[in-house]
Enzyme design. Sequence first.
Site, PDB file in Angstrom:
ATOM      1  N   CYS A  75       8.609   4.345  -0.291  1.00 10.44           N
ATOM      2  CA  CYS A  75       7.934   5.633  -0.091  1.00 10.44           C
ATOM      3  C   CYS A  75       7.353   6.224  -1.364  1.00 10.44           C
ATOM      4  O   CYS A  75       6.519   7.128  -1.307  1.00 10.44           O
ATOM      5  CB  CYS A  75       8.901   6.628   0.546  1.00 10.44           C
ATOM      6  SG  CYS A  75       9.521   6.096   2.167  1.00 10.44           S
TER       7      CYS A  75
ATOM      8  N   HIS B 142       5.958  13.510  -0.821  1.00  8.03           N
ATOM      9  CA  HIS B 142       6.161  12.524   0.240  1.00  8.03           C
ATOM     10  C   HIS B 142       6.795  13.224   1.433  1.00  8.03           C
ATOM     11  O   HIS B 142       7.741  13.998   1.294  1.00  8.03           O
ATOM     12  CB  HIS B 142       7.061  11.399  -0.259  1.00  8.03           C
ATOM     13  CG  HIS B 142       7.628  10.557   0.831  1.00  8.03           C
ATOM     14  ND1 HIS B 142       6.847   9.993   1.816  1.00  8.03           N
ATOM     15  CD2 HIS B 142       8.918  10.209   1.117  1.00  8.03           C
ATOM     16  CE1 HIS B 142       7.613   9.328   2.665  1.00  8.03           C
ATOM     17  NE2 HIS B 142       8.871   9.438   2.255  1.00  8.03           N
TER      18      HIS B 142
ATOM     19  N   ASN C 248       7.391  10.429   9.052  1.00  3.93           N
ATOM     20  CA  ASN C 248       7.443   9.797   7.729  1.00  3.93           C
ATOM     21  C   ASN C 248       6.603   8.518   7.771  1.00  3.93           C
ATOM     22  O   ASN C 248       6.969   7.551   8.433  1.00  3.93           O
ATOM     23  CB  ASN C 248       8.899   9.487   7.386  1.00  3.93           C
ATOM     24  CG  ASN C 248       9.075   8.807   6.032  1.00  3.93           C
ATOM     25  OD1 ASN C 248       8.125   8.276   5.457  1.00  3.93           O
ATOM     26  ND2 ASN C 248      10.295   8.820   5.536  1.00  3.93           N
TER      27      ASN C 248
END
Length: 317
Positions: A110, A244, A274
């Site tokens: 990520c 993020h 996500n």
Amino acid sequence: MSFSILGTGMYVPPRVVTNEDISKLVDTNDEWIMQRVGVKERHISTNETAADMGTKAALAALENSGVTKEEIDLILVASVSGESASPSVSCMVQNQLGLSCMTMDINAACSAFVFLLETAAGFFARGKATKALIIGSERLSRIVDWEDRSTCVIFGDGAGAVVLGKGNDYLDSVFHVKGGDTVIDIPNHIGKSPFFELEQKKPYIHMKGQETFKFAVNAICKDSKHLLKENGLTMDDIKYIVPHQANQRIIDFASVMLKVPKEKFYVNIDRYGNTSSASIPIALDEMNRNGMLQKGDLLLLPAFGGGLASAACIVRW
């Protein structure tokens, strides 16, 4: 010499999967998901690969930037969910665009989009790139265990891209990596070797929620404070924090710890879930196309995830 962002683009698959849809697969409901993660819906691929989505995001970014694809001499892609170990996602994006430039994948989960920006800055500094495509593209639905309610509610598919050109708008960055698989792990299939003796883990996302939460909040706060101090800046100098998009509660908690109003954080996890390396460039494209960004604005981009790895950078728009 570093770079300037010339344009942005994104792509998400048309299939929207709501929390109600998820509740038909596992024992969960909209209230539970919203309280713990903050996701209302996510886009899920039905017939497109990570490379397909990355290519569409790249084309949108090229159009937005006014740069032709023939001008691109570097393609960097981040993905943990490509269909093949080889060819890489970047190679397949290059193939779909009909180009023959340098390409490379970076796997930092990520955090990887910030790793890509740092890598691109090196190419520009050495005079090895004049125009670059930087892409985060993920088909996380491929590596999610759809029988595990603790993870399947979190993730979505999508891609985001930026076009970079020569400039001096990548101001600074910071990276921290502490290798280990005890908190976040995405095993590959071990293969059919008759000699390998370790047990096969399920080849899906495994994540310890509480440990991930603590790591993420600490990473945002530590990395952000470090960058501001090193560059003689305060949070008042930052127009937006574009983190993020992992979990709404992580962002809310970081806001409190940093003593920064929630309004300074750009959040869209409720609509996309996500999307790992794609989440920051997707957010940048939304902000860009909604007229939220003005020339000279300073943006703080913090990221965190598997590795365990965290990264953050300051970019001038």
